[in-house]
Design an enzyme around this catalytic site. Structure first.
Site, PDB file in Angstrom:
ATOM      1  N   ARG A 283     -35.781   1.571 -37.569  1.00 38.41           N
ATOM      2  CA  ARG A 283     -36.359   2.423 -36.508  1.00 38.41           C
ATOM      3  C   ARG A 283     -35.355   2.655 -35.370  1.00 38.41           C
ATOM      4  O   ARG A 283     -34.577   1.767 -35.037  1.00 38.41           O
ATOM      5  CB  ARG A 283     -37.660   1.785 -35.992  1.00 38.41           C
ATOM      6  CG  ARG A 283     -38.687   1.700 -37.092  1.00 38.41           C
ATOM      7  CD  ARG A 283     -39.966   1.060 -36.635  1.00 38.41           C
ATOM      8  NE  ARG A 283     -40.654   1.840 -35.619  1.00 38.41           N
ATOM      9  CZ  ARG A 283     -41.753   1.427 -35.006  1.00 38.41           C
ATOM     10  NH1 ARG A 283     -42.264   0.250 -35.291  1.00 38.41           N
ATOM     11  NH2 ARG A 283     -42.331   2.183 -34.100  1.00 38.41           N
TER      12      ARG A 283
ATOM     13  N   ARG B 137     -51.020  -0.168 -40.692  1.00 38.92           N
ATOM     14  CA  ARG B 137     -52.072   0.838 -40.516  1.00 38.92           C
ATOM     15  C   ARG B 137     -52.249   1.696 -41.772  1.00 38.92           C
ATOM     16  O   ARG B 137     -53.332   2.192 -42.046  1.00 38.92           O
ATOM     17  CB  ARG B 137     -51.787   1.703 -39.296  1.00 38.92           C
ATOM     18  CG  ARG B 137     -51.715   0.883 -38.018  1.00 38.92           C
ATOM     19  CD  ARG B 137     -51.852   1.732 -36.781  1.00 38.92           C
ATOM     20  NE  ARG B 137     -51.265   1.105 -35.616  1.00 38.92           N
ATOM     21  CZ  ARG B 137     -51.828   0.125 -34.915  1.00 38.92           C
ATOM     22  NH1 ARG B 137     -52.992  -0.345 -35.267  1.00 38.92           N
ATOM     23  NH2 ARG B 137     -51.214  -0.379 -33.867  1.00 38.92           N
TER      24      ARG B 137
ATOM     25  N   ARG C  85     -47.732  -7.335 -23.627  1.00 37.69           N
ATOM     26  CA  ARG C  85     -47.416  -7.246 -22.196  1.00 37.69           C
ATOM     27  C   ARG C  85     -47.873  -8.488 -21.451  1.00 37.69           C
ATOM     28  O   ARG C  85     -47.206  -8.959 -20.522  1.00 37.69           O
ATOM     29  CB  ARG C  85     -48.048  -5.977 -21.605  1.00 37.69           C
ATOM     30  CG  ARG C  85     -47.308  -4.704 -22.050  1.00 37.69           C
ATOM     31  CD  ARG C  85     -48.178  -3.478 -21.824  1.00 37.69           C
ATOM     32  NE  ARG C  85     -47.486  -2.221 -22.071  1.00 37.69           N
ATOM     33  CZ  ARG C  85     -47.275  -1.690 -23.277  1.00 37.69           C
ATOM     34  NH1 ARG C  85     -47.675  -2.319 -24.374  1.00 37.69           N
ATOM     35  NH2 ARG C  85     -46.668  -0.509 -23.405  1.00 37.69           N
TER      36      ARG C  85
ATOM     37  N   ASP D 242     -51.451   6.010 -32.927  1.00 35.79           N
ATOM     38  CA  ASP D 242     -51.509   5.095 -34.077  1.00 35.79           C
ATOM     39  C   ASP D 242     -52.686   5.381 -35.001  1.00 35.79           C
ATOM     40  O   ASP D 242     -52.852   4.711 -36.020  1.00 35.79           O
ATOM     41  CB  ASP D 242     -51.598   3.642 -33.574  1.00 35.79           C
ATOM     42  CG  ASP D 242     -50.312   3.223 -32.864  1.00 35.79           C
ATOM     43  OD1 ASP D 242     -49.234   3.742 -33.218  1.00 35.79           O
ATOM     44  OD2 ASP D 242     -50.396   2.374 -31.955  1.00 35.79           O
TER      45      ASP D 242
ATOM     46  N   GLY E 249     -41.991  -2.772 -33.156  1.00 32.70           N
ATOM     47  CA  GLY E 249     -41.207  -1.864 -32.320  1.00 32.70           C
ATOM     48  C   GLY E 249     -41.513  -2.070 -30.842  1.00 32.70           C
ATOM     49  O   GLY E 249     -40.618  -2.011 -29.995  1.00 32.70           O
TER      50      GLY E 249
ATOM     51  N   LYS F 208     -53.204  -5.027 -29.146  1.00 33.19           N
ATOM     52  CA  LYS F 208     -51.811  -5.419 -29.407  1.00 33.19           C
ATOM     53  C   LYS F 208     -50.913  -5.082 -28.221  1.00 33.19           C
ATOM     54  O   LYS F 208     -50.102  -5.907 -27.800  1.00 33.19           O
ATOM     55  CB  LYS F 208     -51.333  -4.696 -30.683  1.00 33.19           C
ATOM     56  CG  LYS F 208     -49.945  -5.092 -31.141  1.00 33.19           C
ATOM     57  CD  LYS F 208     -49.804  -4.934 -32.634  1.00 33.19           C
ATOM     58  CE  LYS F 208     -49.724  -3.486 -33.080  1.00 33.19           C
ATOM     59  NZ  LYS F 208     -48.505  -2.792 -32.643  1.00 33.19           N
TER      60      LYS F 208
ATOM     61  N   SER G  75     -43.720   8.447 -24.680  1.00 30.71           N
ATOM     62  CA  SER G  75     -43.649   7.117 -25.298  1.00 30.71           C
ATOM     63  C   SER G  75     -43.876   6.029 -24.264  1.00 30.71           C
ATOM     64  O   SER G  75     -43.077   5.857 -23.339  1.00 30.71           O
ATOM     65  CB  SER G  75     -42.284   6.921 -25.974  1.00 30.71           C
ATOM     66  OG  SER G  75     -42.114   5.543 -26.278  1.00 30.71           O
TER      67      SER G  75
HETATM   68  C1  S3P Z   1     -47.175   1.169 -27.926  1.00 27.97           C
HETATM   69  C2  S3P Z   1     -46.853   2.471 -27.821  1.00 27.97           C
HETATM   70  C3  S3P Z   1     -46.858   3.415 -28.948  1.00 27.97           C
HETATM   71  C4  S3P Z   1     -47.633   2.877 -30.144  1.00 27.97           C
HETATM   72  C5  S3P Z   1     -47.333   1.442 -30.415  1.00 27.97           C
HETATM   73  C6  S3P Z   1     -47.659   0.591 -29.204  1.00 27.97           C
HETATM   74  C7  S3P Z   1     -47.089   0.304 -26.735  1.00 27.97           C
HETATM   75  O1  S3P Z   1     -45.517   3.674 -29.310  1.00 27.97           O
HETATM   76  O2  S3P Z   1     -47.345   3.641 -31.295  1.00 27.97           O
HETATM   77  O3  S3P Z   1     -48.078   0.961 -31.520  1.00 27.97           O
HETATM   78  O4  S3P Z   1     -47.657  -0.805 -26.761  1.00 27.97           O
HETATM   79  O5  S3P Z   1     -46.451   0.712 -25.763  1.00 27.97           O
HETATM   80  P1  S3P Z   1     -44.676   4.830 -28.559  1.00 27.97           P
HETATM   81  O6  S3P Z   1     -44.693   4.520 -27.129  1.00 27.97           O
HETATM   82  O7  S3P Z   1     -43.290   4.768 -29.088  1.00 27.97           O
HETATM   83  O8  S3P Z   1     -45.378   6.086 -28.922  1.00 27.97           O
END
Ligand code: S3P
Length: 442
Positions: free
Chosen positions: A126, A398, A31, A324, A98, A26, A171
């Site tokens: 969120r 999840r 990206r 995750d 998110g 994902k 993050s």
């Molecule tokens: C992700 C980063 C993670 C992860 C999300 C995907 C990403 O979040 O939980 O499912 O693709 O950059 P955080 O960067 O907020 O931890």
């Protein structure tokens, strides 16, 4: 996602068996679409995750001017180039994602257009402040609802000031948002991350021809720098299988007696494999076969056999590499011998659901002995969990998949209020599990 899909899952009557491939990663899928949009030329993406989260990203990028098409083999993106995004004519709907919302906020911050972003009720709850606060320093303006929640209006700037930002939380989303904003700023954008998070943004920017400089930080972590404005050249992308998605059939095969399966082509980026490390420490029969590099990411096949697991302590510094995977790890711990302590889980509270609370509720409803101490989750395992619980999935894919796996291994059937959100990251999950012999009602 409007149609609710309740489900009741009973214990698998036989061991899981066979070979499967999980959908594309994902993070890499989001990206690849975004960077292809920013590139000059046509990018071909194979193995793209066709889950709803990623389709929302594609929809938003189309509104911003990309041409995105699918042929029999792959997705094709004709990019518009950095600085060339069009003002969208309508609200950008990021669904449940998110990652899509936060990364796009970075891109939009340094393009001189006005856009409005929203999402479903989970995403609208969120926090967006973790990206809008640093991104405001570029000169962009953000207007959110109370508590820095979506819907969000972005008034981007064409003269963005490059950021120097030290991440206050580990993050990859925040790191990526800042780097994406920097692509269209004049000068050096720097992100310091004291604790490493997934580096797909850095890897893929390099793949598209950007000079990304990564140096060690004093005291640990990395300093990542780019100098903008940059030019991205279209490059083909191969998306590996998502290790986060693989974790569900993987743990199911560990828990359902007599199972023996292979999951092919799973991404093995070392910043994503904390779950595999943890399960090995628990004594899991998990072997990585045929390790190879595909499309710049290392991938391998996971051979998994059922067996007894031991409780484990997972230290807080492992959190970003398996952020995750805690709900499904918690399910594994609930069936393990002895106590498990999963430490430093504060970030779970701001995922698709409050995953600390929803994981505790999942386990408690099914007879597990579990408690939270500060940000740690403590689970006393038992050989075979009772099950029989009714689980609320809180619009969290999840959590729904973790509940299904728990149901396959527990004594009594587990019912789940809604499994529709599994489509966000793992289309065809139930079919894949049934291909392995799980016998889930379709
Ligand atoms: C992700 C980063 C993670 C992860 C999300 C995907 C990403 O979040 O939980 O499912 O693709 O950059 P955080 O960067 O907020 O931890």
């Amino acid at each position: 996602m409007t149609v609710q899909r309740p489900l009741t899952v009973s214990a698998s009557s036989a061991g899981l068996a066979g070979r499967v491939q999980v959908p594309g990663d994902k993070s890499i899928s989001h990206r690849s679409l975004m960077f292809a949009t920013l590139a000059h030329g046509t990018t071909r993406i194979s193995g793209l995750l066709e889950g709803e989260d990623v389709l929302c990203t594609a929809g938003a990028l189309r509104q911003l001017g990309a041409r995105i098409m699918r042929d029999e083999k792959c997705w094709l993106v004709e990019g518009c180039g950095i600085g060339q995004l069009k003002e969208p004519q309508d609200v950008l709907d990021m669904g449940n994602s998110g990652t899509a919302a936060r990364l796009l906020a970075g891109l939009l911050a340094t393009h001189p257009i006005v856009s409005v972003m929203t999402g479903d009720s989970s995403l609208r709850s969120r926090p967006m402040g973790r990206v809008t606060v640093p991104l405001s320093e570029t000169g962009a303006r953000f207007v959110t609802r109370q508590g820095q929640r979506l819907p969000l209006t972005v008034e981007g700037t064409g003269k963005g000031k490059p950021l120097h930002y030290r991440l206050p939380v580990a993050s990859a989303q925040v790191k990526s948002a800042v780097l994406l904003a920097g692509l269209n700023c004049h000068g050096e954008t720097v992100v310091e991350e004291p604790i490493l998070s997934r580096d797909h943004t850095e890897n893929m920017l390099r793949h598209f021809g950007v000079d990304v400089r990564v140096d060690p930080l004093e005291g640990g972590g990395r300093r990542i720098a780019i100098t903008g404005p940059v030019t991205l050249q279209a490059r083909d992308v191969i998306v590996p299988g998502d290790p986060s998605s693989a974790s569900f059939p993987l743990v199911a095969a560990l828990l359902v007696p007599e199972s023996d399966i292979v999951i092919e082509g799973v991404g093995l980026n070392p910043l994503r494999t904390g779950l595999f490390v943890s399960l090995k420490e628990m004594g899991a029969h998990l072997d990585i076969l045929n390790e190879r590099v595909e499309g710049g990411e290392s991938v391998g096949d996971l051979r998994v056999k059922a067996g007894t697991l031991r409780g484990i302590t997972v230290p807080p510094d492992r959190v970003p590499s398996m952020i995750d995977e805690y709900p499904i790890l918690a399910v594994a711990c609930a069936f393990a011998e002895g106590e498990s302590r999963l430490q430093g889980l504060a970030e779970l509270r701001v995922k698709e659901s409050d995953r600390l609370a929803s994981t505790v509720a999942l386990l408690e409803a099914n007879g597990a002995n579990v408690r939270v101490e500060g940000d740690d989750l403590i689970i006393h395992g038992q050989e075979r969990l009772l099950g029989g619980g009714h689980v609320k999935s809180h619009m969290d894919h999840r959590l729904a998949m973790s509940a299904i796996v728990l149901g396959l291994a527990a004594k009594r059937p587990v019912s789940i209020d809604d499994t529709a959100f599994i489509e966000t990251s793992f289309p065809g999950f139930v079919d894949l599990m049934n291909h392995l012999g799980a016998g889930i009602p379709a």
